[in-house]
Scaffold this motif. Structure first.
Motif, PDB file in Angstrom:
ATOM      1  N   VAL A  54       6.962  11.726  33.619  1.00  0.00           N
ATOM      2  CA  VAL A  54       6.693  10.474  32.919  1.00  0.00           C
ATOM      3  C   VAL A  54       7.337   9.334  33.693  1.00  0.00           C
ATOM      4  O   VAL A  54       8.538   9.323  33.932  1.00  0.00           O
ATOM      5  CB  VAL A  54       7.228  10.519  31.471  1.00  0.00           C
ATOM      6  CG1 VAL A  54       6.972   9.193  30.780  1.00  0.00           C
ATOM      7  CG2 VAL A  54       6.580  11.661  30.710  1.00  0.00           C
ATOM      8  N   THR A  55       6.533   8.375  34.118  1.00  0.00           N
ATOM      9  CA  THR A  55       7.013   7.284  34.973  1.00  0.00           C
ATOM     10  C   THR A  55       7.511   6.119  34.126  1.00  0.00           C
ATOM     11  O   THR A  55       7.261   6.067  32.924  1.00  0.00           O
ATOM     12  CB  THR A  55       5.855   6.796  35.866  1.00  0.00           C
ATOM     13  OG1 THR A  55       4.757   6.476  35.026  1.00  0.00           O
ATOM     14  CG2 THR A  55       5.451   7.843  36.868  1.00  0.00           C
ATOM     15  N   PRO A  56       8.195   5.150  34.743  1.00  0.00           N
ATOM     16  CA  PRO A  56       8.612   3.952  34.015  1.00  0.00           C
ATOM     17  C   PRO A  56       7.398   3.223  33.434  1.00  0.00           C
ATOM     18  O   PRO A  56       6.267   3.405  33.896  1.00  0.00           O
ATOM     19  CB  PRO A  56       9.295   3.095  35.087  1.00  0.00           C
ATOM     20  CG  PRO A  56       9.622   4.031  36.196  1.00  0.00           C
ATOM     21  CD  PRO A  56       8.626   5.133  36.149  1.00  0.00           C
ATOM     22  N   TYR A  57       7.673   2.351  32.471  1.00  0.00           N
ATOM     23  CA  TYR A  57       6.581   1.641  31.794  1.00  0.00           C
ATOM     24  C   TYR A  57       5.869   0.678  32.741  1.00  0.00           C
ATOM     25  O   TYR A  57       4.669   0.468  32.648  1.00  0.00           O
ATOM     26  CB  TYR A  57       7.139   0.885  30.574  1.00  0.00           C
ATOM     27  CG  TYR A  57       6.062   0.326  29.684  1.00  0.00           C
ATOM     28  CD1 TYR A  57       5.225   1.178  28.961  1.00  0.00           C
ATOM     29  CD2 TYR A  57       5.863  -1.051  29.576  1.00  0.00           C
ATOM     30  CE1 TYR A  57       4.220   0.676  28.161  1.00  0.00           C
ATOM     31  CE2 TYR A  57       4.858  -1.560  28.772  1.00  0.00           C
ATOM     32  CZ  TYR A  57       4.048  -0.693  28.062  1.00  0.00           C
ATOM     33  OH  TYR A  57       3.045  -1.184  27.269  1.00  0.00           O
ATOM     34  N   THR A  75      -4.515   5.000  37.836  1.00  0.00           N
ATOM     35  CA  THR A  75      -3.112   4.619  37.611  1.00  0.00           C
ATOM     36  C   THR A  75      -2.574   5.259  36.342  1.00  0.00           C
ATOM     37  O   THR A  75      -1.428   5.724  36.299  1.00  0.00           O
ATOM     38  CB  THR A  75      -2.978   3.073  37.553  1.00  0.00           C
ATOM     39  OG1 THR A  75      -3.570   2.515  38.738  1.00  0.00           O
ATOM     40  CG2 THR A  75      -1.533   2.641  37.476  1.00  0.00           C
ATOM     41  N   GLU A  76      -3.411   5.307  35.299  1.00  0.00           N
ATOM     42  CA  GLU A  76      -3.031   6.000  34.054  1.00  0.00           C
ATOM     43  C   GLU A  76      -2.691   7.460  34.318  1.00  0.00           C
ATOM     44  O   GLU A  76      -1.688   7.974  33.815  1.00  0.00           O
ATOM     45  CB  GLU A  76      -4.193   5.956  33.041  1.00  0.00           C
ATOM     46  CG  GLU A  76      -4.295   4.683  32.240  1.00  0.00           C
ATOM     47  CD  GLU A  76      -5.301   4.773  31.090  1.00  0.00           C
ATOM     48  OE1 GLU A  76      -5.116   4.042  30.115  1.00  0.00           O
ATOM     49  OE2 GLU A  76      -6.262   5.557  31.162  1.00  0.00           O
ATOM     50  N   ALA A 125      -0.889   5.507  28.794  1.00  0.00           N
ATOM     51  CA  ALA A 125      -2.023   4.585  28.671  1.00  0.00           C
ATOM     52  C   ALA A 125      -1.646   3.208  29.204  1.00  0.00           C
ATOM     53  O   ALA A 125      -0.563   2.704  28.920  1.00  0.00           O
ATOM     54  CB  ALA A 125      -2.433   4.474  27.201  1.00  0.00           C
ATOM     55  N   ILE A 126      -2.556   2.606  30.009  1.00  0.00           N
ATOM     56  CA  ILE A 126      -2.339   1.224  30.481  1.00  0.00           C
ATOM     57  C   ILE A 126      -3.611   0.378  30.358  1.00  0.00           C
ATOM     58  O   ILE A 126      -3.585  -0.821  30.599  1.00  0.00           O
ATOM     59  CB  ILE A 126      -1.851   1.177  31.950  1.00  0.00           C
ATOM     60  CG1 ILE A 126      -2.969   1.616  32.919  1.00  0.00           C
ATOM     61  CG2 ILE A 126      -0.597   1.996  32.160  1.00  0.00           C
ATOM     62  CD1 ILE A 126      -2.785   1.108  34.330  1.00  0.00           C
ATOM     63  N   GLY A 159      -1.859  -2.339  22.516  1.00  0.00           N
ATOM     64  CA  GLY A 159      -2.748  -1.182  22.355  1.00  0.00           C
ATOM     65  C   GLY A 159      -2.309   0.090  23.051  1.00  0.00           C
ATOM     66  O   GLY A 159      -2.489   1.191  22.518  1.00  0.00           O
ATOM     67  N   ASP A 160      -1.718  -0.046  24.243  1.00  0.00           N
ATOM     68  CA  ASP A 160      -1.313   1.152  24.994  1.00  0.00           C
ATOM     69  C   ASP A 160      -0.212   1.914  24.267  1.00  0.00           C
ATOM     70  O   ASP A 160      -0.242   3.143  24.193  1.00  0.00           O
ATOM     71  CB  ASP A 160      -0.838   0.768  26.398  1.00  0.00           C
ATOM     72  CG  ASP A 160      -1.947   0.130  27.215  1.00  0.00           C
ATOM     73  OD1 ASP A 160      -3.081   0.602  27.124  1.00  0.00           O
ATOM     74  OD2 ASP A 160      -1.664  -0.850  27.936  1.00  0.00           O
ATOM     75  N   LEU A 161       0.761   1.179  23.724  1.00  0.00           N
ATOM     76  CA  LEU A 161       1.855   1.829  22.984  1.00  0.00           C
ATOM     77  C   LEU A 161       1.317   2.524  21.739  1.00  0.00           C
ATOM     78  O   LEU A 161       1.729   3.638  21.404  1.00  0.00           O
ATOM     79  CB  LEU A 161       2.915   0.783  22.588  1.00  0.00           C
ATOM     80  CG  LEU A 161       3.692   0.157  23.751  1.00  0.00           C
ATOM     81  CD1 LEU A 161       4.539  -1.011  23.263  1.00  0.00           C
ATOM     82  CD2 LEU A 161       4.585   1.196  24.419  1.00  0.00           C
TER      83      LEU A 161
END
Length: 396
Positions: A12-15, A134-135, A141-142, A270-272
């Motif tokens: 899991v990468t940084p936000y 990228t997602e 989700a981005i 929305g992504d969160l």
């Protein structure tokens, strides 16, 4: 899958990552170019001596450019990767506001607007494919926030455009907008995620330009049925408040403003929300809120009630398209660009086709009934909502 993710917490990468910033800048630049074009339209029409009918045909040419070049972009993404196609289309797009400002007759105007619509559409497919890649890399989700940056770009372009054209003229505005777009791409250039195409993606693109699987077409219907109400609010919201609810000119402008504001805010959130509740649940709740918003608009007895409906519709519609695009880019056994080109072409044709159809229907029924009828399209989206599970493949 959960056990695996627990075993590999580093997955899991940084936000925020450079790749996320890069693709967000692509969306910002694309939205900005459309926003900067909107206030130029009246001057463009008077310079080329276009009647309303001729201007309608020019705007149709813009749409035909998009619909022509979106599928081409999909096949090129499968061959070269989304980052390369995003960059090439962005570079070709940069000088087109200048070209549109210099067009001296109908034919050069038509060529310029066809290329402008085509390159905006092609870049749209490529940057959405890059957001999907990228997602996958970030395992989160981005897509919604990328679309929020697109909305923000449109807001910057449209709000500064009219002011600059009025104060310094058409050509200086075009130069400033072109420089802004170019600088944005320079910042994005090195940090956009470089995705090398997979051999099977290339093979798939060569074998079949149009996918035979029903999945992208069904997800395309979801995008289409969500973007028709969006296009209708954009084109007819102010007129509905003015003509049927007797709003002042100032108040009638709040229809799209309320819709845009809640949509932008919800896209950043929305992504969160999607990471927390999953794509299917998020889409279902959004669809229900959008249905309630459209019904409230259509049944409104006064202006504040209708504006509340537009705001509610913005909350609902905000994250349906980003989820549909994520799902299209993650369909099993299909190159991201191929699925996305189908869904983006179908979705954007809703915004392009809806205005004329809505006008014809509204003459016979009134706009209030049209907005009530549009809620039926979101009921279809609700029935298809299970397909949104493919969007979670981006980061699970």
């Amino acid at each position: 899958m959960d056990d695996l993710s627990l075993a590999k917490p580093k997955a899991v990468t940084p936000y925020v990552t450079p790749e996320r910033a890069g693709v967000s800048l692509l969306f910002l630049m694309n939205g900005f170019m459309i926003g900067a074009w909107a206030p130029k339209i009246p001057e463009f029409a008077s310079r080329l001596d276009l009647s309303e009918k001729s201007l309608g045909l020019m705007i149709l040419t813009f749409g035909l450019g998009s619909i022509t070049m979106m599928p081409i972009a999909g096949s090129q993404i499968a061959r070269f990767g989304s980052s390369r196609v995003s960059k090439v289309t962005a570079v070709l797009l940069i000088p087109l506001l200048l070209l549109l400002s210099l067009a001296g007759n109908i034919w050069t105007g038509a060529v310029a607007i066809f290329l402008f619509g085509g390159l905006l559409g092609a870049m749209d497919v490529a940057m959405n494919a890059n957001a999907v890649a990228t997602e996958k890399g970030m395992r989160r989700a981005i897509m919604s926030s990328c679309h929020a940056f697109w909305s923000l770009g449109g807001l910057i372009g449209s709000s500064t455009g009219g002011f600059l054209i009025e104060r310094i003229g058409t050509m200086p505005h075009a130069i400033i907008a072109t420089v802004f777009a170019a600088v944005t791409i320079v910042f994005a250039w090195r940090i956009v995620l470089h995705d090398a195409p997979h051999p099977e993606d290339h093979a798939h693109a060569e074998r079949s330009r149009l996918p035979r699987s029903p999945l992208p077409w069904l997800i395309g219907i979801m995008a289409l049925f969500c973007m028709i109400p969006e296009g209708s609010i954009l084109d007819w919201g102010a007129l509905y408040l003015r003509n049927e609810l007797s709003a002042s000119v100032t108040l009638s402008g709040f229809a799209f403003a309320a819709f845009s504001l809640t949509m932008a805010v919800m896209r950043f959130a929305g992504d969160l929300i999607r990471d927390r509740f999953g794509a299917v649940m998020t889409l279902r709740v959004c669809a229900v809120i959008a249905i309630l918003g459209l019904l409230l608009i259509g049944l409104a007895e006064n202006v504040p009630m209708a504006i509340a409906g537009f705001a509610l519709a913005g909350i609902g519609i905000s994250n349906i398209v980003p989820i549909a695009f994520s799902a299209a880019g993650n369909l099993p056994g299909m190159a991201a660009g191929v699925g996305l080109s189908v869904v983006t072409t179908m979705g954007y044709s809703g915004i392009l086709v809806a205005p004329s159809g809505i006008g014809f229907i509204a003459e016979h029924t009134g706009l209030g009934n049209v907005f009530i009828g549009l809620s039926g399209l979101l009921i279809v989206v609700l029935f298809l909502s299970r397909l949104a599970r493919h969007a979670d493949g981006a980061h699970h």
